[in-house]
Design an enzyme around this catalytic site. Structure first.
Site, PDB file in Angstrom:
ATOM      1  N   LYS A 162      45.126  30.571  42.821  1.00 39.11           N
ATOM      2  CA  LYS A 162      44.102  29.222  43.366  1.00 39.11           C
ATOM      3  C   LYS A 162      44.387  28.233  42.414  1.00 39.11           C
ATOM      4  O   LYS A 162      43.280  27.720  41.779  1.00 39.11           O
ATOM      5  CB  LYS A 162      42.826  30.123  43.251  1.00 39.11           C
ATOM      6  CG  LYS A 162      41.858  29.231  44.194  1.00 39.11           C
ATOM      7  CD  LYS A 162      42.103  29.168  45.808  1.00 39.11           C
ATOM      8  CE  LYS A 162      41.069  28.329  46.420  1.00 39.11           C
ATOM      9  NZ  LYS A 162      41.636  27.867  47.589  1.00 39.11           N
ATOM     10  N   ASP A 184      42.619  41.832  44.165  1.00 38.62           N
ATOM     11  CA  ASP A 184      41.726  42.868  44.749  1.00 38.62           C
ATOM     12  C   ASP A 184      41.443  42.661  46.151  1.00 38.62           C
ATOM     13  O   ASP A 184      41.603  43.613  46.843  1.00 38.62           O
ATOM     14  CB  ASP A 184      40.328  42.627  43.871  1.00 38.62           C
ATOM     15  CG  ASP A 184      39.498  43.799  43.949  1.00 38.62           C
ATOM     16  OD1 ASP A 184      39.754  44.913  44.798  1.00 38.62           O
ATOM     17  OD2 ASP A 184      38.082  43.724  43.680  1.00 38.62           O
ATOM     18  N   TYR A 193      36.896  39.408  36.080  1.00 37.99           N
ATOM     19  CA  TYR A 193      36.626  41.027  35.872  1.00 37.99           C
ATOM     20  C   TYR A 193      36.420  41.440  34.181  1.00 37.99           C
ATOM     21  O   TYR A 193      36.256  42.770  34.061  1.00 37.99           O
ATOM     22  CB  TYR A 193      37.593  41.889  36.380  1.00 37.99           C
ATOM     23  CG  TYR A 193      37.488  41.888  38.142  1.00 37.99           C
ATOM     24  CD1 TYR A 193      38.010  40.776  38.685  1.00 37.99           C
ATOM     25  CD2 TYR A 193      37.424  43.148  38.639  1.00 37.99           C
ATOM     26  CE1 TYR A 193      37.828  40.846  40.011  1.00 37.99           C
ATOM     27  CE2 TYR A 193      37.353  43.150  39.996  1.00 37.99           C
ATOM     28  CZ  TYR A 193      37.704  41.905  40.893  1.00 37.99           C
ATOM     29  OH  TYR A 193      37.573  41.997  42.090  1.00 37.99           O
ATOM     30  N   ASP A 252      44.372  31.112  49.438  1.00 35.10           N
ATOM     31  CA  ASP A 252      43.991  31.264  51.021  1.00 35.10           C
ATOM     32  C   ASP A 252      45.010  31.184  51.814  1.00 35.10           C
ATOM     33  O   ASP A 252      44.864  31.768  52.806  1.00 35.10           O
ATOM     34  CB  ASP A 252      42.908  29.897  51.132  1.00 35.10           C
ATOM     35  CG  ASP A 252      43.313  28.823  50.382  1.00 35.10           C
ATOM     36  OD1 ASP A 252      43.854  28.846  49.257  1.00 35.10           O
ATOM     37  OD2 ASP A 252      43.045  27.813  50.861  1.00 35.10           O
TER      38      ASP A 252
END
Ligand code: NAI
Length: 386
Positions: A201, A272, A134, A248
């Site tokens: 992640k 987000d 971002y 995930d």
């Protein structure tokens, strides 16, 4: 005691949800403190209202006031797609280094939800707000910048970047990651919550997301005996358990075992996605409150957009703004007033008297306008037992 709160109405449904919400907060403060405390509302111009008055969507007077403010609250601000001015929300976040986006997500009894047990969801998401993909460092395919950067990566660093690729950069720092995680752990401790989960992640992006995880554990370790690692968590009642989950897997966990999670701390992009997914799990974004914080300013906001199709029709749901205001009252240390707002909202929804967006999925519900919903809540708060 009088506390100054700067407020920005916002665009679209902004004026309607504000007219509904503000009397509820004022009534809650009056009721909770017998008139001994009150909020002093100071309006700041932003968005369409500011353009109409000054020609500028974010006037200097607004920026000056916010740079001195401790607390502010805003309605949604519209962003032109593919042109016009830059997102005002992003500008505000960057100008004031509002590095922590905090979103509590819980279910209100009676609200229609897509899962069987929405009541098991009660989480507060701490999303890093300034870094990650971002940061806005992107180069379009075929531009001289992308060619140059691609060339550097290929020729000097040996990276397998295809010719003609579009490129984006994912900066993540120790400073940015640690200050977010510290804030999440502090919140869990202050609110007696059982755990903080670092959502990353890092299995794939080892040196960015993986570093977030490592820095997160280091930041949590600064709290010493007050925290404990998940592997040592047996017989450690009263301590905040620090754990981590791959993003995930966290999405699965949120659906399968949401009761095992309370505070989540995450880099920007995961946060987000998680915020919206969790909000949907308990019945939609219309009710989710939020705040963006720096070390000096807390900017509370309705988390939905300007809902242009609903604007001007007196049908919008003021719930997100109302609950953001309740968060603000809690932040000010006025928890009694915050509880009154939450309880009144919970009670009116449980009675199935709701705005049309909620009524549509609630069998037997009585749909009321935004303004009527606000009046009902104000009456409820004013007459509530403490
Ligand atoms: P949106 O949140 O305005 O609308 C999505 C859907 O939810 C629409 O069907 C809308 O009618 C409904 N909705 C949203 N809030 C509602 C409420 N309080 N009561 C009843 N229904 C509600 O999202 P959209 O359409 O993507 O964005 C519209 C504008 O808002 C854009 O200019 C966007 O940039 C801006 N926006 C601003 C945000 C902010 O200020 N924090 C956040 C998201 C979008």
């Amino acid at each position: 005691m009088r506390k100054t709160v700067y407020w920005m109405e916002g665009d679209g449904i902004g004026s309607e949800i504000w007219r509904a919400a503000r009397p509820v907060w004022d009534a809650a403060v009056h009721r909770a403190y017998n008139g001994q405390r009150s909020l002093e509302w100071v309006e700041l111009l932003a968005g369409e209202k500011a353009v109409a008055a000054t020609g500028n969507p974010l006037p200097q007077e607004t920026l000056d006031a916010l740079s001195r403010a401790e607390v502010a609250i805003k309605g949604p601000l519209g962003t032109p797609v593919g042109g016009g001015f830059r997102s005002l929300n992003v500008t505000l976040r960057q100008t004031f280094d509002l590095y922590a986006c905090i979103r509590p997500v819980r279910w209100f009894k009676g609200v229609s939800a897509p899962v069987r047990h929405p009541e098991r969801v009660n989480m507060v998401i701490f999303r890093e707000n300034t870094e990650d993909v971002y940061a806005g460092i992107e180069y379009a395919a075929g531009t001289p910048e992308a060619r140059r950067l691609g060339g550097l990566l290929r020729d000097e660093l040996g990276a397998g970047v295809p010719e003609g690729a579009a490129l984006g950069i994912k900066p993540m720092t120790e400073h940015g990651s640690k200050r977010l995680v510290r804030r999440a752990v502090r919140y869990a401790l202050d609110h007696g919550l059982p755990s903080v989960t670092l959502v990353h992640k890092g299995n794939i992006m080892k040196y960015t997301e993986g570093a977030f995880r490592a820095w997160g554990y280091e930041a949590a370790a600064e709290f010493g005996d007050a925290v404990v690692l998940e592997k040592d968590a047996d017989n450690c009642a009263g301590k905040v358990v620090i754990k981590d989950r791959i993003a995930d897997a966290m999405f699965q966990e949120a659906l399968l075992h949401p009761e095992q999670y309370s505070v989540l701390a995450s880099p920007n992009l995961n946060g987000d996605y998680l915020s919206d997914a969790l909000a949907a799990q308990v019945g939609g974004l219309g009710m989710a409150p939020g705040v963006n914080m720096s070390d000096s300013l807390a900017l509370f906001e309705a988390t939905h957009g300007t809902a242009p199709r609903a604007a001007g029709k007196d049908i919008a749901n003021p719930g997100s703004l109302l609950l953001s205001g309740a968060l603000m009252l809690e932040h000010l240390g006025w928890s009694e007033a915050a509880r009154l707002v939450e309880q009144a909202l919970g009670s009116v929804i449980a009675d199935k008297t709701v705005t049309p967006d909620l009524a549509v999925d609630m069998p037997g519900a009585h749909a009321v306008s935004c303004s009527e919903f606000g009046r009902l809540l104000t009456r409820k708060v004013s007459g509530m037992d403490m």
